[in-house]
Design an enzyme around this catalytic site. Structure first.
Site, PDB file in Angstrom:
ATOM      1  N   GLU A  90      37.903  37.180  32.944  1.00  0.00           N
ATOM      2  CA  GLU A  90      38.942  36.186  32.723  1.00  0.00           C
ATOM      3  C   GLU A  90      39.391  35.532  34.018  1.00  0.00           C
ATOM      4  O   GLU A  90      39.297  36.110  35.101  1.00  0.00           O
ATOM      5  CB  GLU A  90      40.128  36.816  32.003  1.00  0.00           C
ATOM      6  CG  GLU A  90      40.667  38.057  32.685  1.00  0.00           C
ATOM      7  CD  GLU A  90      41.442  38.949  31.722  1.00  0.00           C
ATOM      8  OE1 GLU A  90      42.649  38.700  31.570  1.00  0.00           O
ATOM      9  OE2 GLU A  90      40.849  39.875  31.149  1.00  0.00           O
ATOM     10  N   CYS A 331      45.992  40.123  35.084  1.00  0.00           N
ATOM     11  CA  CYS A 331      44.571  40.449  35.089  1.00  0.00           C
ATOM     12  C   CYS A 331      44.254  41.626  34.175  1.00  0.00           C
ATOM     13  O   CYS A 331      44.946  42.629  34.157  1.00  0.00           O
ATOM     14  CB  CYS A 331      44.088  40.730  36.508  1.00  0.00           C
ATOM     15  SG  CYS A 331      44.878  42.116  37.331  1.00  0.00           S
TER      16      CYS A 331
END
Length: 347
Positions: A90, A331
């Site tokens: 991501e 994250c």
């Protein structure tokens, strides 16, 4: 088939020489690639014989966009990418008045084991290649039709645990032949792998180094960061001072505030004493709460008190502005939730 995005200009030039092609072709190819040309046959100034060689030996491999989540609060966009091997990573796009900033990943998962981080829960699956790190920027730039001007290596993974690929990335992303993003607009965050901090310092780059500190003492740091069992705070600070001396760049210390763990006024005073006199800045981060951990974030009042104490002790300090809090933009959170959803569906 090799991904040409994994190559620096020097490496591609060497390949040209070894394959009896003119060296200057390497720079032409790089120019096309970083102008978003995705097929060798579209590189109009290339001879057909070279195009054939390129197609035989290389691919321009980019991840697919699996999902995009956009914050209704501030427009932050989170991209979930899928690579050809099925692995997911991501990246987060943050829009500011001064330009577009992207937070990128350097590993699939992470083995550092920091207790407040979602990306480390399942350990490290593998490193990202240079091209896979670069491709996050390339795909997002192409998607939004705008230039990325700031890069932070603060996504999933420990950048200095993927040292060689990250160093090549830093070269290409800042080079004129590459993405030409100035090094002063790049921040690399590390939990504190001391030998690699010295190596990075010796390169004398102009990037910003951010240290995930999160505690003033080794004893407290060991409770939340396993890396503290290998490298002491004194060792990290000595490496930071060496970095400052070599680069003349200010260090950023990241400090995630966890309720009743590291957020007391005594913690703040001890941290201020520890860092006093260093060319540094402290970035206070309200911890991101994740299901797998019991950590709770400190109150706004506690965070502000902590910041005021540091400021009164002469330490430059800011409280990180939260971006994309409604889309789990920290994250590792999106990747884990997506995988769990797919498992539930039996996909």
């Amino acid at each position: 088939m090799k991904n040409i995005l994994d190559y620096t200009l020097e490496e591609l030039t060497l390949w040209m020489k070894e394959n009896n092609e003119s060296s200057f072709r390497a720079k032409q190819i790089m120019s096309w690639i970083y102008k978003d040309v995705r097929n060798f046959s579209d590189m109009r100034n290339m001879p057909k014989s070279l195009i054939a060689k390129l197609e035989e030996n290389f691919e321009i491999s980019l991840p697919e966009i699996e999902e995009i989540y956009k914050s209704e609060l501030d427009g932050t966009e989170k991209f979930l990418f899928k690579f050809s091997d099925g692995n997911l990573i991501e990246s987060v796009l943050m829009r500011y008045k001064h330009g577009n900033s992207i937070c990128i990943s350097t590993q699939i998962g992470c083995r550092m084991g920091c207790k407040f981080c979602a990306s480390t829960i399942d350990g490290r699956i593998r490193n990202l290649t240079t091209g896979e790190i670069l491709s996050q920027i390339l795909v997002v730039q192409n998607y939004i039709g705008e230039r990325i001007s700031n890069v932070v290596l603060m996504g999933s993974g420990e950048p200095l645990d993927n040292y060689e690929n990250v160093m090549k990335f830093l070269e290409v992303v800042s080079a004129e032949y590459g993405l030409n993003i100035g090094q002063r607009h790049i921040t690399l965050s590390t939990c504190g792998i001391v030998p690699k901090i010295y190596e990075l310092a010796d390169k004398e780059l102009s990037i910003t180094l951010a240290i995930s500190l999160h505690a003033f003492s080794d004893e407290k740091r060991k409770e939340i960061m396993p890396i503290a069992n290998k490298y002491s705070i004194d060792e990290i600070l000595n490496a930071c001072k060496y970095f400052i001396n070599k680069t003349k760049r200010r260090i950023t210390f990241e400090y995630s505030l966890v309720k009743d763990v590291n957020d007391s006024k005594e913690d703040a005073r001890a941290l201020g004493k520890l860092l006093k006199g260093m060319l540094c800045h402290v970035n206070l981060i309200p911890v991101n709460e994740i299901k797998e951990r019991t950590f709770k974030r400190s109150s706004k009042e506690t965070i502000q008190d902590f910041a005021n104490i540091l400021s009164n002790l002469g330490i430059e300090v800011t409280v990180r502005r939260e971006m994309g809090s409604d889309i789990n933009a920290a994250c590792g959170q999106l990747r884990r939730s997506y995988i769990k959803t797919q498992e539930t569906r039996g996909e």
